[in-house]
Design an enzyme around this catalytic site. Sequence first.
Site, PDB file in Angstrom:
ATOM      1  N   VAL A 154      43.240  59.047  21.277  1.00 23.85           N
ATOM      2  CA  VAL A 154      44.393  59.001  20.118  1.00 23.85           C
ATOM      3  C   VAL A 154      44.009  58.070  19.183  1.00 23.85           C
ATOM      4  O   VAL A 154      44.300  57.990  18.207  1.00 23.85           O
ATOM      5  CB  VAL A 154      44.896  57.977  21.759  1.00 23.85           C
ATOM      6  CG1 VAL A 154      45.795  56.801  21.300  1.00 23.85           C
ATOM      7  CG2 VAL A 154      45.215  58.540  22.610  1.00 23.85           C
TER       8      VAL A 154
ATOM      9  N   GLU B  27      35.305  66.766  16.726  1.00 16.10           N
ATOM     10  CA  GLU B  27      35.930  66.771  17.676  1.00 16.10           C
ATOM     11  C   GLU B  27      34.977  67.932  18.576  1.00 16.10           C
ATOM     12  O   GLU B  27      34.919  68.978  17.978  1.00 16.10           O
ATOM     13  CB  GLU B  27      37.559  67.078  18.203  1.00 16.10           C
ATOM     14  CG  GLU B  27      37.670  67.385  18.844  1.00 16.10           C
ATOM     15  CD  GLU B  27      37.750  66.157  20.203  1.00 16.10           C
ATOM     16  OE1 GLU B  27      37.635  64.951  20.088  1.00 16.10           O
ATOM     17  OE2 GLU B  27      36.411  66.701  21.722  1.00 16.10           O
TER      18      GLU B  27
ATOM     19  N   HIS C 225      75.976  60.834  20.944  1.00 19.86           N
ATOM     20  CA  HIS C 225      76.306  61.674  19.493  1.00 19.86           C
ATOM     21  C   HIS C 225      75.850  60.540  17.839  1.00 19.86           C
ATOM     22  O   HIS C 225      77.181  59.971  17.480  1.00 19.86           O
ATOM     23  CB  HIS C 225      76.694  62.600  19.822  1.00 19.86           C
ATOM     24  CG  HIS C 225      76.422  63.484  18.334  1.00 19.86           C
ATOM     25  ND1 HIS C 225      76.319  64.777  18.174  1.00 19.86           N
ATOM     26  CD2 HIS C 225      77.885  64.150  17.439  1.00 19.86           C
ATOM     27  CE1 HIS C 225      76.121  65.552  17.197  1.00 19.86           C
ATOM     28  NE2 HIS C 225      76.893  64.263  16.346  1.00 19.86           N
TER      29      HIS C 225
HETATM   30  P1  AMP Z   1      39.244  59.350  23.295  1.00 22.74           P
HETATM   31  O1  AMP Z   1      38.732  59.645  24.884  1.00 22.74           O
HETATM   32  O2  AMP Z   1      40.525  60.104  23.683  1.00 22.74           O
HETATM   33  O3  AMP Z   1      39.275  58.154  22.394  1.00 22.74           O
HETATM   34  O4  AMP Z   1      38.408  60.271  22.784  1.00 22.74           O
HETATM   35  C1  AMP Z   1      37.280  60.777  22.053  1.00 22.74           C
HETATM   36  C2  AMP Z   1      37.138  61.878  21.837  1.00 22.74           C
HETATM   37  O5  AMP Z   1      35.868  61.904  21.709  1.00 22.74           O
HETATM   38  C3  AMP Z   1      37.232  63.192  23.102  1.00 22.74           C
HETATM   39  O6  AMP Z   1      37.766  64.377  23.010  1.00 22.74           O
HETATM   40  C4  AMP Z   1      35.607  63.100  23.264  1.00 22.74           C
HETATM   41  O7  AMP Z   1      35.812  65.005  23.049  1.00 22.74           O
HETATM   42  C5  AMP Z   1      34.774  63.032  21.698  1.00 22.74           C
HETATM   43  N1  AMP Z   1      33.478  62.925  21.086  1.00 22.74           N
HETATM   44  C6  AMP Z   1      32.518  62.033  22.199  1.00 22.74           C
HETATM   45  N2  AMP Z   1      31.291  63.008  21.655  1.00 22.74           N
HETATM   46  C7  AMP Z   1      31.275  63.648  20.441  1.00 22.74           C
HETATM   47  C8  AMP Z   1      30.494  63.809  19.887  1.00 22.74           C
HETATM   48  N3  AMP Z   1      29.100  63.426  19.537  1.00 22.74           N
HETATM   49  N4  AMP Z   1      31.077  64.978  18.330  1.00 22.74           N
HETATM   50  C9  AMP Z   1      32.434  65.014  18.286  1.00 22.74           C
HETATM   51  N5  AMP Z   1      33.447  64.340  19.441  1.00 22.74           N
HETATM   52  C10 AMP Z   1      33.068  63.672  19.946  1.00 22.74           C
END
Ligand code: AMP
Length: 474
Positions: free
Chosen positions: A191, A211, A451
């Site tokens: 998010v 990601e 509407h």
């Molecule tokens: P959120 O918890 O919604 O804020 O999303 C954080 C995102 O960061 C998650 O989808 C994880 O898979 C991603 N993430 C965590 N560590 C890494 C990393 N070293 N490289 C790329 N993405 C990561």
Amino acid sequence: MSEKYDVIVIGAGPAGYVAAIRAAQLGLKAACVDAFAGKDGKQALGGTCLNVGCIPSKALLDSSRQFHNLTHNFGVHGITADNAKIDVPTFIGRKDKIVKQFTGGVAQLFKANKITPYFGTGKLLKGNSVEITGPDGTKQTISATNVILASGSVPIELPFAKFDNKMILDNAGALDLAEVPKRLGVIGAGVIGLELGSVWKRLGSDVTILEALPDFLSVADADVAKVAAREFAKQGLTIKLGAKLTKADIKKKEVHLTYEDKDGAHELVVDKLLVAVGRRAYTAGLLADDTGVKLDERGRIVVDEHNHTGVDGVWAIGDAVRGPMLAHKGSEEGVAVAEWIAGKAGHVNLDTVPWVIYTEPEIAWAGKTEKQLKDEGVPYKVGSFPFAAIGRAVAMNEAVGQVKMIAHAETDRILGVHMVGPGVSELIAECVVAMEFKGSSEDLARIVHAHPTLSEAVHEAALSVDKRAIHKGN
Ligand code: AMP
Ligand code: FAD
């Protein structure tokens, strides 16, 4: 003699300050301890949400959206403006003003409700006293019959990409840049990464989001994630999936990244790096050793379904406990705990907490995804309706996305609603009400919707569950 209260809340984020206000409304003598200082060094109530989270991010999302529309989307309306420019100090200054207005608003609400604010770090001591260490190091102890722990969360730091908030940024840094970075790297397509990545992309940054997971936005329903991925790609946001950051070196005025994907190791050079890999419960210094309050394997305060820690008179709410890390979830827990303390019937239903991502298009959902229902073996039926067939969305030139409704195959009870498109942050509320009242898709299908409005997409999706949507083939 230390000052004695009915309720002391530690943390004045949306969980804690709301708990304090509800307690005061119920006639309880309440205090709230918070350590957050604003840019002026003075106490700034409101926690992450008001200072460096929900509110400032939405302020920047709204300003950047106006700029993006002016430079990219207004032509179709016959509106053109030459040489549109963004003044970053004004852009950030507007956000700061809004933050100040709202943090000051919480202080006013505390005054109106006779809640005593304490500025400093609170530590729960055995026997429900709280030791407060002020910004100048002075200590005082207050006590209460009930203590509510609402210490919130902090961003997760990667050991090889430590925050300096100059080159490697957390959310606070990314909300406070002095200029538009030419190249912005974002780690994590969650998010926060998507929202803040969108802000700077709209102002002209070349944004690359890495990601680690192979699927995009796997917390959301797959159909919604698919539309969102397509729209973000159209906007020029580069999102690399299955790409795990393994190294980040600051060299002169650049950050040199190494990430690994299925094809091996790659390099990427950016001017700023936002690390948005999630948040963790924050409990540093919160608990004396002998309080008996337990933490789980993820460092969250352990609570039962009534947010009680198991220690007499000690409760915990918000990001510091299990459940989604969302402001409104914490606030509802705050209200419920205050009511339980006052001997009333509090209520929080974690199953209907709405999720919203304030990108363009917006994403919103409540309840179960299709995959979750499949995995659980629940029989279901699906209806959906595209905004492309909604007159209002077309008139707005924002006819992207859809509403998807999932209902139980036998009872028709609504189990989940998943939306991507214009205004869905507001549209989801109707579905949450229906779900909270255990409504069926037929209930929504039989309700008159104005509407032309975007809400007709909800109506038509409900009709579509029974294959009788009017404005599309079923
Ligand atoms: P959120 O918890 O919604 O804020 O999303 C954080 C995102 O960061 C998650 O989808 C994880 O898979 C991603 N993430 C965590 N560590 C890494 C990393 N070293 N490289 C790329 N993405 C990561
Ligand atoms: P917090 O808001 O983190 O507040 C905790 C407070 O307690 C802080 O002020 C902290 O300084 C203080 N504190 C901690 N320990 C102590 C101690 N020992 N003594 C004294 N004070 C202490 N959620 C949404 O629902 N919608 C959104 O649009 C949204 N956008 C977000 C955007 C960003 C960039 C970020 C980072 C988060 C966003 N969130 C959003 C999440 C939301 O901010 C959190 O879920 C919410 O703030 C949690 O509330 P809380 O009261 O539990 O904790």
